[in-house]
Design a protein around this motif. Structure first.
Motif, short mmCIF file in Angstrom:
data_model
loop_
_atom_site.label_atom_id
_atom_site.label_comp_id
_atom_site.label_asym_id
_atom_site.label_seq_id
_atom_site.Cartn_x
_atom_site.Cartn_y
_atom_site.Cartn_z
N ALA A 2 34.96 43.57 52.35
CA ALA A 2 34.19 42.42 52.67
C ALA A 2 33.91 41.80 51.37
N THR A 3 33.64 40.30 51.69
CA THR A 3 33.48 39.49 50.40
C THR A 3 32.19 38.41 50.87
N ASP A 4 31.60 37.96 49.84
CA ASP A 4 30.64 37.04 50.05
C ASP A 4 31.16 35.58 50.39
N LEU A 5 30.64 34.56 50.77
CA LEU A 5 31.31 33.50 51.39
C LEU A 5 31.06 32.56 50.07
N ILE A 15 36.05 29.29 54.94
CA ILE A 15 36.41 30.59 54.56
C ILE A 15 37.86 30.55 53.86
N SER A 45 30.61 38.29 59.49
CA SER A 45 29.33 39.09 59.94
C SER A 45 28.13 38.18 59.21
N ARG B 40 23.11 43.12 57.89
CA ARG B 40 23.78 42.52 56.77
C ARG B 40 22.73 41.43 56.20
N LYS B 42 23.58 39.23 53.99
CA LYS B 42 24.49 38.16 53.50
C LYS B 42 25.62 37.85 54.47
N LEU B 43 26.06 36.90 54.53
CA LEU B 43 27.51 36.58 55.25
C LEU B 43 28.74 37.09 54.77
N ALA B 44 29.45 37.69 55.57
CA ALA B 44 30.50 38.45 54.83
C ALA B 44 31.73 38.19 55.68
N ILE B 45 33.15 38.16 55.07
CA ILE B 45 34.14 37.77 56.04
C ILE B 45 34.96 39.23 55.73
N GLN B 46 35.61 39.69 56.67
CA GLN B 46 36.41 40.93 56.35
C GLN B 46 37.69 40.97 57.38
N ILE B 47 38.55 41.55 56.93
CA ILE B 47 39.69 41.87 57.73
C ILE B 47 39.94 43.40 57.93
#
Ligand SMILES: [Zn+2]
Ligand SMILES: [Zn+2]
Ligand SMILES: [Zn+2]
Lengths: 314, 325
Positions: A2-5, A15, A45, B40, B42-47
């Motif tokens: 996961a990385t912050d945006l 994104i 998320s 959470r 913070k907002l997070a993006i994941q695969i």
């Protein structure tokens, strides 16, 4: 992983794809997306908020794309006889398979009711009539009469499994049309279940959804009460329900949505398929011409019969 | 009731125990998740990636689980639990096979006046089988709202409506899950079971005992127990709460709390005897020799004789009436 945006505006989110680095724009009401360049499935998320809690449960897709399309085609072709012909011939277009946000609501319903209860009894009464020879005679017959008695009381029960749509895109009535879902297959929400699929965030406020759930629950209680009333019949049923011990959980439901474009000048029809059971529902456009023909036909038939009757009398 | 096993977690709302794999309380619908999701900030993006090959995984409706699109690996997920019901406890046989055999003779002798005179002497015991049959035993507190018609307070009609609300305490209520015994047979021998004698293993019978298994899953078991609760609550309302002596349209709505269900195997002897080429069946409680239920032949000659006598008396009565008028 996961990385912050990087970047976000209120409606859209920009994104970068974790796989190929492409810049993607994600609608604010989505929780997942596919990269158009490399097809990588991203899951977003967000920190939960009162109107946008994290999902508690999920019902997984069981019906795949192919199966859903087949059932929709059959459903459109088999729609009732007053459906427009161009609708029946139209090819449904898949818009998407989506995890639809809904609230699963349960409560204890405490109801104060009152009604008139009809208790039947039979009475023998005498009446006069003329017999076959034209004489006036007195006869008896038994008739059923109803004695009305007031009844009031309390009714207390759990109301379970009320589902209301939390998505602006799907009305609660449209969701109800493809219910029920088999909630025995309810799962604890996990990101991996939506990976590769579209998943929506709730777009209705929790207050709105609570209101919808209340209405649905009160209607359910009303149906239960009708069944609960003793007597041979009842009337003037009135009730007042207090809901307590309410619990509301966000659940993602599997829905295939299709659009049917059948005429240039009409908006497309939304058809939903329950992604768990394959149940199809949508509003079939009625052909005004077909209905007119049918009405005219029936009127003609009545007219002809009437004329025949007159002729026979004459 | 002190031997009631307390489950690991109880529902926070209705205090019914939750069973492993329950995501919601089956009684009141309360979510039963121990919160393991990380909130959470913070907002997070994941695969999500395959642990084997590193390719992205996507949910696959075919497996109803996430799977790797590249190597086909299916990710193991928490299974949806609806296990077959399994016996947790056995009650031991305290009645021996010999006692059961003797009890059958005594029972045949006491079949009343209509039994054939040679029944006890001619009946041949053809089978005596110890059976552990399956049942649910539950405790619960129920708040029951009821409405019904009864004769109490009736006016011109025979019926008048009534309503009310009462608490009912259910203790050690037995619901048969048996396919081997009929509902009737199970009900007849159930009162003889002493639940305090429960064991972890079947005890007290010889080796050829039949061990019945539950053949329903947990979700269906819950439906059956719930239907039984409804049935019993209706009976109790009729017996204790609704005024009057005749009833109809008895309706109940139930709010249950603290429903504790145990899965039990209970002892019984199933006996078959032959009398004049006809087979009859008797079931005896494995813990109380006095509780038995079954069928026995009736003497046709005796029945005809009685019918004739009754008819004769009737005729005589009519004659007297006719003479009187
Ligand atoms: Zn990409
Ligand atoms: Zn509960
Ligand atoms: Zn792989």
């Amino acid at each position: 992983m996961a990385t912050d945006l990087a970047n976000s505006t209120s409606d859209q989110l920009e994104i970068s794809c974790q796989s190929c680095g492409a810049r993607l724009v994600l609608e604010a009401h989505l929780r997942s997306t596919l990269c158009p360049y490399c097809a990588s499935p991203s899951i977003v998320s967000r920190p939960p908020s009162p109107n946008r809690p994290s999902p508690t449960f999920l019902v997984g897709f069981v019906v795949d794309h192919e199966h859903a399309t087949k059932t929709v085609k059959n459903w459109v072709a088999g729609s009732h006889i007053f459906a427009r012909s161009d609708f029946k011939a139209a090819v449904p277009e898949l818009t998407r398979g989506v995890y639809l946000p809904a609230y699963l609501y349960v409560a204890v319903a405490n109801t104060r009711y009152s009604a008139s209860i009809g208790e039947n009894y039979t009475e023998t009464e005498t009446y006069t009539t003329t017999d076959s020879k034209g004489k006036t005679v007195t006869r008896t017959r038994t008739v059923t009469k109803t004695e009305w008695r007031p009844l009031s009381g309390n009714h207390c029960c759990y109301v379970l499994d009320v589902l209301v749509s939390a998505s602006q895109g799907v009305t609660n009535a449209a969701l109800e049309a493809v219910e029920p879902f088999d909630l025995r297959a309810l799962r604890r929400y996990a990101d991996s279940f939506i990976s590769g699929w579209l998943a929506e965030e709730p777009s209705r406020t929790q207050d709105d959804c609570f209101r919808l759930a209340h209405d649905e629950t009160i209607a359910k209680v009303g149906a239960m009460l009708k069944n609960f009333m003793p007597g041979d019949s009842h009337s003037n049923l009135e009730y007042q329900t207090d809901l307590s011990h309410e619990v509301i959980d966000l659940v993602l439901l599997p829905i295939w949505t299709y659009a049917v474009r059948y005429a240039e000048d009409r908006p497309p029809i939304q058809i939903l398929v329950n992604g768990q059971t394959g149940r199809v529902a949508g509003k079939v456009p009625v052909s005004a011409a077909k209905v007119t023909f049918a009405v005219v036909g029936v009127l003609l038939l009545i007219g002809i019969l009437f004329l025949l009757f007159l002729a026979a009398q004459g | 009731m002190n031997e009631t096993q307390i489950a690991e977690f109880n529902c926070t709302r209705c205090e019914s125990p939750l069973e492993s794999g329950d995501l919601r309380c089956a009684i009141c619908g309360q979510a039963a998740l121990n919160d393991q999701t990380v909130q959470r900030k913070k907002l997070a993006i994941q695969i999500l990636r395959c642990t084997g090959c590193g390719a992205a995984i996507t949910y696959d409706p075919k497996h109803q689980a996430p799977a790797c699109s590249f190597c086909g690996d299916v990710v193991k997920v928490e299974s949806i639990d609806d296990p077959m019901e399994q016996t947790e406890h056995y009650l031991p046989f305290t009645v021996t096979a010999d006692e059961a055999r003797a009890a059958l003779r005594g029972w045949l002798d006491s079949r009343g006046w209509f039994r054939p005179s040679d029944l006890s002497a001619s009946a041949q015991l053809t089978q005596l089988k110890p059976l552990w049959w399956v049942a649910w035993v539950f405790d619960a507190e129920a708040f029951v709202s009821w409405a019904a018609d009864s004769n109490e307070g009736s006016g011109r009609s025979d019926w008048a409506p009534h309503s009310g609300q009462n608490n009912i305490q259910f203790d050690d209520i037995l619901v048969s899950a048996s396919r081997g015994l009929s509902l009737n047979e199970a009900a007849a021998i159930s009162p003889g079971m002493n639940l305090a004698t429960k064991r972890k293993t079947p005890e007290g019978a010889d080796r050829d005992a039949t061990l019945e298994r539950f053949d329903v899953q947990r979700s269906q078991a819950r439906q059956e127990v719930s239907a039984a609760i409804h049935r019993i609550a209706t009976q109790r309302a009729q017996q204790h709460f609704i005024p009057g002596t005749r009833f109809r349209n008895v309706k109940v709505a139930i709010v249950l709390r603290r429903l504790v269900t145990r899965r039990m195997s209970l002892p019984a002897y199933v006996l078959a005897y032959r009398y004049k080429d006809q087979l009859y069946r008797v079931v005896i409680c494995g813990q109380d020799i006095r509780l038995m239920v079954g069928t026995s032949p009736k003497s046709l000659i005796k029945m005809i004789a009685v019918a004739l006598v009754v008819a004769a008396i009737g005729m005589l009565f009519l004659l007297i009436l006719a003479a009187g008028s």
